[in-house]
Design a protein around this motif. Structure first.
Motif, PDB file in Angstrom:
ATOM      1  N   PRO A 535       6.842 -18.729   3.289  1.00  0.00           N
ATOM      2  CA  PRO A 535       8.298 -18.596   3.132  1.00  0.00           C
ATOM      3  C   PRO A 535       8.748 -17.140   3.029  1.00  0.00           C
ATOM      4  CG  PRO A 535       7.273 -19.416   1.117  1.00  0.00           C
ATOM      5  CD  PRO A 535       6.224 -19.476   2.175  1.00  0.00           C
ATOM      6  N   GLY A 536       7.865 -16.251   2.553  1.00  0.00           N
ATOM      7  CA  GLY A 536       8.211 -14.827   2.468  1.00  0.00           C
ATOM      8  C   GLY A 536       7.883 -14.050   3.719  1.00  0.00           C
ATOM      9  N   ASN A 537       7.382 -14.759   4.749  1.00  0.00           N
ATOM     10  CA  ASN A 537       7.119 -14.175   6.057  1.00  0.00           C
ATOM     11  C   ASN A 537       6.158 -12.983   5.975  1.00  0.00           C
ATOM     12  OD1 ASN A 537       8.786 -15.872   7.916  1.00  0.00           O
ATOM     13  ND2 ASN A 537      10.344 -15.299   6.417  1.00  0.00           N
ATOM     14  N   LEU A 538       6.403 -11.941   6.780  1.00  0.00           N
ATOM     15  CA  LEU A 538       5.439 -10.840   6.872  1.00  0.00           C
ATOM     16  C   LEU A 538       5.267 -10.114   5.547  1.00  0.00           C
ATOM     17  CD1 LEU A 538       6.500  -9.378  10.332  1.00  0.00           C
ATOM     18  CD2 LEU A 538       4.398 -10.623   9.801  1.00  0.00           C
ATOM     19  N   LEU A 541       2.880 -12.110   3.651  1.00  0.00           N
ATOM     20  CA  LEU A 541       1.557 -12.023   4.269  1.00  0.00           C
ATOM     21  C   LEU A 541       0.841 -10.743   3.870  1.00  0.00           C
ATOM     22  CD1 LEU A 541      -0.527 -13.096   6.360  1.00  0.00           C
ATOM     23  CD2 LEU A 541       0.714 -11.759   8.080  1.00  0.00           C
ATOM     24  N   HIS A 542       1.516  -9.612   3.969  1.00  0.00           N
ATOM     25  CA  HIS A 542       0.890  -8.333   3.610  1.00  0.00           C
ATOM     26  C   HIS A 542       0.440  -8.344   2.151  1.00  0.00           C
ATOM     27  CE1 HIS A 542       1.353  -5.579   7.083  1.00  0.00           C
ATOM     28  NE2 HIS A 542       2.330  -6.399   7.426  1.00  0.00           N
ATOM     29  N   ASN A 543       1.283  -8.831   1.269  1.00  0.00           N
ATOM     30  CA  ASN A 543       0.922  -8.864  -0.147  1.00  0.00           C
ATOM     31  C   ASN A 543      -0.275  -9.775  -0.400  1.00  0.00           C
ATOM     32  OD1 ASN A 543       2.935  -7.074  -0.924  1.00  0.00           O
ATOM     33  ND2 ASN A 543       4.440  -8.703  -1.291  1.00  0.00           N
ATOM     34  N   LEU A 548      -6.255 -10.495  -1.373  1.00  0.00           N
ATOM     35  CA  LEU A 548      -7.563 -11.032  -0.985  1.00  0.00           C
ATOM     36  C   LEU A 548      -8.595  -9.923  -0.859  1.00  0.00           C
ATOM     37  CD1 LEU A 548      -6.674 -13.651   1.786  1.00  0.00           C
ATOM     38  CD2 LEU A 548      -7.223 -14.074  -0.603  1.00  0.00           C
ATOM     39  N   LEU A 549      -8.211  -8.812  -0.241  1.00  0.00           N
ATOM     40  CA  LEU A 549      -9.148  -7.697  -0.049  1.00  0.00           C
ATOM     41  C   LEU A 549      -9.591  -7.104  -1.384  1.00  0.00           C
ATOM     42  CD1 LEU A 549      -7.344  -5.980   2.946  1.00  0.00           C
ATOM     43  CD2 LEU A 549      -9.612  -7.020   3.020  1.00  0.00           C
ATOM     44  N   LEU A 550      -8.675  -7.028  -2.333  1.00  0.00           N
ATOM     45  CA  LEU A 550      -9.004  -6.417  -3.623  1.00  0.00           C
ATOM     46  C   LEU A 550      -9.801  -7.349  -4.526  1.00  0.00           C
ATOM     47  CD1 LEU A 550      -5.611  -4.618  -4.318  1.00  0.00           C
ATOM     48  CD2 LEU A 550      -7.778  -3.547  -3.684  1.00  0.00           C
ATOM     49  N   ALA A 564      -5.190 -18.773  -4.795  1.00  0.00           N
ATOM     50  CA  ALA A 564      -4.664 -17.904  -5.844  1.00  0.00           C
ATOM     51  C   ALA A 564      -3.734 -16.844  -5.264  1.00  0.00           C
ATOM     52  CB  ALA A 564      -5.822 -17.239  -6.592  1.00  0.00           C
ATOM     53  N   ALA A 565      -4.032 -16.387  -4.054  1.00  0.00           N
ATOM     54  CA  ALA A 565      -3.223 -15.323  -3.457  1.00  0.00           C
ATOM     55  C   ALA A 565      -1.893 -15.839  -2.910  1.00  0.00           C
ATOM     56  CB  ALA A 565      -4.013 -14.636  -2.344  1.00  0.00           C
ATOM     57  N   ILE A 566      -1.906 -17.030  -2.325  1.00  0.00           N
ATOM     58  CA  ILE A 566      -0.665 -17.516  -1.714  1.00  0.00           C
ATOM     59  C   ILE A 566       0.151 -18.383  -2.669  1.00  0.00           C
ATOM     60  CG2 ILE A 566      -1.545 -17.374   0.628  1.00  0.00           C
ATOM     61  CD1 ILE A 566      -2.091 -20.308   0.629  1.00  0.00           C
ATOM     62  N   HIS A 567      -0.457 -18.856  -3.753  1.00  0.00           N
ATOM     63  CA  HIS A 567       0.260 -19.614  -4.783  1.00  0.00           C
ATOM     64  C   HIS A 567      -0.142 -19.031  -6.129  1.00  0.00           C
ATOM     65  CE1 HIS A 567       1.247 -22.262  -1.592  1.00  0.00           C
ATOM     66  NE2 HIS A 567       0.054 -22.798  -1.495  1.00  0.00           N
ATOM     67  N   PRO A 568       0.429 -17.900  -6.528  1.00  0.00           N
ATOM     68  CA  PRO A 568      -0.030 -17.181  -7.716  1.00  0.00           C
ATOM     69  C   PRO A 568      -0.064 -17.997  -8.990  1.00  0.00           C
ATOM     70  CG  PRO A 568       1.567 -15.890  -6.473  1.00  0.00           C
ATOM     71  CD  PRO A 568       1.554 -17.259  -5.886  1.00  0.00           C
ATOM     72  N   ARG A 569       0.730 -19.045  -9.070  1.00  0.00           N
ATOM     73  CA  ARG A 569       0.740 -19.823 -10.311  1.00  0.00           C
ATOM     74  C   ARG A 569      -0.036 -21.116 -10.177  1.00  0.00           C
ATOM     75  NH1 ARG A 569       4.989 -16.782  -9.817  1.00  0.00           N
ATOM     76  NH2 ARG A 569       5.616 -15.524 -11.594  1.00  0.00           N
ATOM     77  N   GLY A 570      -0.902 -21.178  -9.155  1.00  0.00           N
ATOM     78  CA  GLY A 570      -1.862 -22.274  -9.071  1.00  0.00           C
ATOM     79  C   GLY A 570      -1.412 -23.494  -8.327  1.00  0.00           C
ATOM     80  N   ALA A 571      -0.171 -23.516  -7.822  1.00  0.00           N
ATOM     81  CA  ALA A 571       0.291 -24.696  -7.085  1.00  0.00           C
ATOM     82  C   ALA A 571       1.318 -24.280  -6.064  1.00  0.00           C
ATOM     83  CB  ALA A 571       0.915 -25.720  -8.053  1.00  0.00           C
ATOM     84  N   ALA A 572       1.379 -25.031  -4.998  1.00  0.00           N
ATOM     85  CA  ALA A 572       2.366 -24.733  -3.961  1.00  0.00           C
ATOM     86  C   ALA A 572       3.762 -24.941  -4.511  1.00  0.00           C
ATOM     87  CB  ALA A 572       2.138 -25.628  -2.746  1.00  0.00           C
ATOM     88  N   VAL A 573       4.681 -24.078  -4.134  1.00  0.00           N
ATOM     89  CA  VAL A 573       6.058 -24.170  -4.581  1.00  0.00           C
ATOM     90  C   VAL A 573       6.944 -24.435  -3.384  1.00  0.00           C
ATOM     91  CG1 VAL A 573       7.951 -22.981  -5.748  1.00  0.00           C
ATOM     92  CG2 VAL A 573       5.586 -22.547  -6.440  1.00  0.00           C
TER      93      VAL A 573
END
Length: 637
Positions: A535-538, A541-543, A548-550, A564-573
């Motif tokens: 939903p936040g687009n590019l 994606l960059h964030n 993931l790299l770190l 964890a990277a795409i759903h920081p609070r543990g669940a899809a929103v």
């Protein structure tokens, strides 16, 4: 696996060459109907016709300059000239001793001469290009009597796909009768051709990983013979012909195969091995004894996109953004055709789709690229300052004004590009002033009496539906008509059909920026990334890929880390449905902030507005800062 240097090219000498020459003689008689006794000189192209052959060869001619000079230095004292011809046998460059000019011209050895079998019969240049081998045609082996005093050694320069790009030739007017005297010259000609061939290969794949494979020698760390170009997914894109001499399959069987199948190691492991020392020699079990490899990183450490339909005439800056997505390519082509035509452009697309990056690419592709690119985020400027920021002011025009006055951002864009981002958030009073500027094409600073011409390409952008805003009275309809000479729609990330290649490129970009080695991504984790709706687009994606790299452990990215990277609070929103205009706007802000644990940026994204706009609305509607809405223990979403 045999040594890379063990096997000579087929037909380079001996019985193999004699058979090729015999077949060429037969063709000269049967197919071309030539008279071997004919004494006229080879055909020479006019200056205009020669230019048509020279122009497309300029990149290769530049790469060939030093190898040809080296070859000429080796053979000139023995009376040889050095030629470079194109694949059609047209002489493009010749290095010679000027004292031999008259004799060379009489023999047809000069720029523009055409060495083609249908006219000259058997000759080294034509036969080398036709058979794709290095060989010598000596004295009476030439078909035509006019050429039988010559000795000519030629070698082809091959493209990565096996096509003949050019032919390198060393010819002499006088030489011993024994053909064996030409052996050393032929080896030097072959070496010059290989050097040009490798330089072309490396330039062709400058944005890919290239594996140099060669034998170690007492006088060199590694003498490069084999070259493999590899994409970001570890698949072979191209290979030079000499890899086949080392026991690898032919070029056609190599392209598309995973590197692990060939060498027992994947690209990530090679990158990890070479990360600390780019010049490190890699001794791989799949290589023969005495051989090693070296990994050359991409020029920008960025893999090129996967092969796609060509975007003819698209500027590189726009092509890089368009990637392999058909919708983006169409928008980029439309925009490029409109540049410099006096039309204002409007970019529409969800937040984070790269509208400012697209505007910068348009600026680079325009005739105004040498001028400034001035970007203004209309949602981030306080209403009390936006007018002076945009239009500038004259000395003493208001309390607190600088003594010397100030140029506005619009005036700063002179001879360049003015980018007005999130123009839908511009206050109505300023919309009226901007409309006048765009209509009259001149800017007058606050308190000033003289106006300056607006000499800039104007590009506006918004993630909001400006027509709906105009219908509701929040945006001037006449300004909308003025800014959208043409509207370009940038697709959301979830709608792009080149997502896999785009993700690979962004991952490599972020790894290079962070100075870390690309990790190995498990297939299930990669599938999870591709399935996410972004939903936040590019921007999202960059964030996410940077995280993931770190956070990757032991160079591995698994499903849990992706989640964890795409759903920081543990669940899809799921994205929040925008509230209607009849609901309490202050309560809508409070609900969004509470749902996102006080994260203002996340709440703004879910409401479809910019972060600065979110803060302005909170202040205007009296919504308390997030830490005063609820207890710190309230985790919300």
């Amino acid at each position: 696996m045999e040594s890379l240097q063990a096997l000579p090219a087929a037909g380079a000498g001996g019985a193999g060459t004699q058979a090729l020459i015999a077949r060429s003689w037969q063709r000269s008689i049967d197919r071309h109907g030539l008279d071997p006794a004919r004494l006229d000189a080879p055909r020479v192209l006019s200056a205009g016709a020669l230019r048509e052959h020279l122009e497309p060869m300029q990149p290769l001619l530049e790469l060939a300059r030093l190898p040809l000079q080296w070859l000429h230095e080796q053979v000139r004292d023995a009376g040889y000239v050095v030629l470079l011809t194109d694949a059609e046998g047209i002489t493009l460059r010749m290095l010679r001793d000027a004292r031999l000019d008259r004799a060379l011209r009489h023999a047809g050895l000069h720029e523009g001469s055409a060495w083609q079998e249908p006219r000259e019969g058997t000759c080294a240049v034509a036969l080398s290009a036709l058979e794709r081998v290095a060989l010598t045609v000596h004295h009476g082996e030439h078909f035509r009597a006019a050429n039988r005093s010559l000795t000519c050694s030629a070698a082809p320069v091959l493209a990565p796909d096996g096509r003949v790009l050019a032919v390198v030739d060393a010819s002499a007017l006088d030489s011993p009768d024994d053909k064996r005297s030409q052996h050393l010259v032929l080896q030097m000609v072959r070496q010059a051709a290989r050097t040009i061939e490798d330089a072309w290969f490396l330039q062709s794949f400058a944005d890919q990983w290239v594996l140099h494979i060669g034998s170690q020698t007492p006088w060199s760390e590694v003498a490069t013979d084999g070259l493999l170009a590899v994409d970001g997914a570890g698949r072979v894109l191209a290979a030079n012909a000499r890899l086949r001499d080392a026991g690898f399959p032919g070029r056609e069987a190599l392209v598309g195969r995973p590197l692990r199948e060939l060498l027992g190691i994947d690209l990530q492991a090679l990158c990890a091995a070479a990360a600390h020392d780019p010049q490190a020699l890699l001794r791989l079990a799949a290589l023969p004894a005495g051989h090693a490899a070296r990994l050359r990183w991409p020029r920008r450490r960025t893999p090129a996109p996967a092969p796609r339909a060509p975007t003819v005439g698209l500027h590189p800056a726009l092509e890089a953004l368009a990637g392999g997505d058909a919708a983006m390519q169409e928008q980029a082509l439309r925009a490029q055709r409109l540049l410099g035509r006096g039309l204002n452009l409007l970019l529409q697309g969800e937040s984070g789709t790269g509208k400012e990056a697209f505007a910068k690419a348009l600026h680079e592709a325009s005739a105004r690229s040498a001028g400034p690119f001035v970007a203004i985020d209309c949602s981030a400027l306080p209403e009390t300052l936006i007018e002076s920021e945009l239009f500038g002011y004259s000395p003493g025009s208001f309390t607190g004004a600088a003594r010397q006055g100030a140029r506005g951002r619009i005036a700063q864009a002179r001879h360049g590009t003015l980018f007005l981002d999130e123009i839908g958030d511009m206050p109505l009073a300023l919309q009226t002033r901007l409309l006048r500027v765009l209509a009259e094409r001149e800017v007058q600073p606050l308190g000033g009496r003289t106006a300056s011409a607006l000499d800039a390409q104007v590009i506006c952008a918004s993630h909001r539906d400006l027509r709906q805003l105009a219908d509701s009275g929040a945006f001037r309809l006449d300004l909308l008509y003025r800014i959208n000479g043409v509207t370009l729609h940038l697709p959301a990330l979830r709608a792009r059909d080149d997502r896999e290649q785009l993700f690979e490129r962004v991952l490599a970009d972020e790894a290079a920026a962070l100075g870390v080695v690309l990790p190995r991504v498990e297939p299930a984790a990669w599938s999870r990334l591709l399935a996410h709706d972004w939903p936040g687009n590019l921007r999202e994606l960059h964030n996410a890929l940077r995280a993931l790299l770190l956070l990757a452990d032991d160079g591995l990215v698994g499903v849990a880390l992706v989640d964890a990277a795409i759903h920081p609070r543990g669940a899809a929103v799921a994205p929040t449905t925008p509230r209607s205009a009849t609901e309490d706007p202050a309560q809508a802000l409070r609900d969004a902030l509470r749902a996102c644990g006080g994260n203002v940026s996340e709440a703004a994204r879910r409401l479809g507005i910019g972060r600065a706009t979110m803060y302005r609305r909170m202040q205007r509607l009296g919504v308390a800062p997030p830490q005063r809405l609820f207890d710190p223990g309230d985790t919300g979403c």
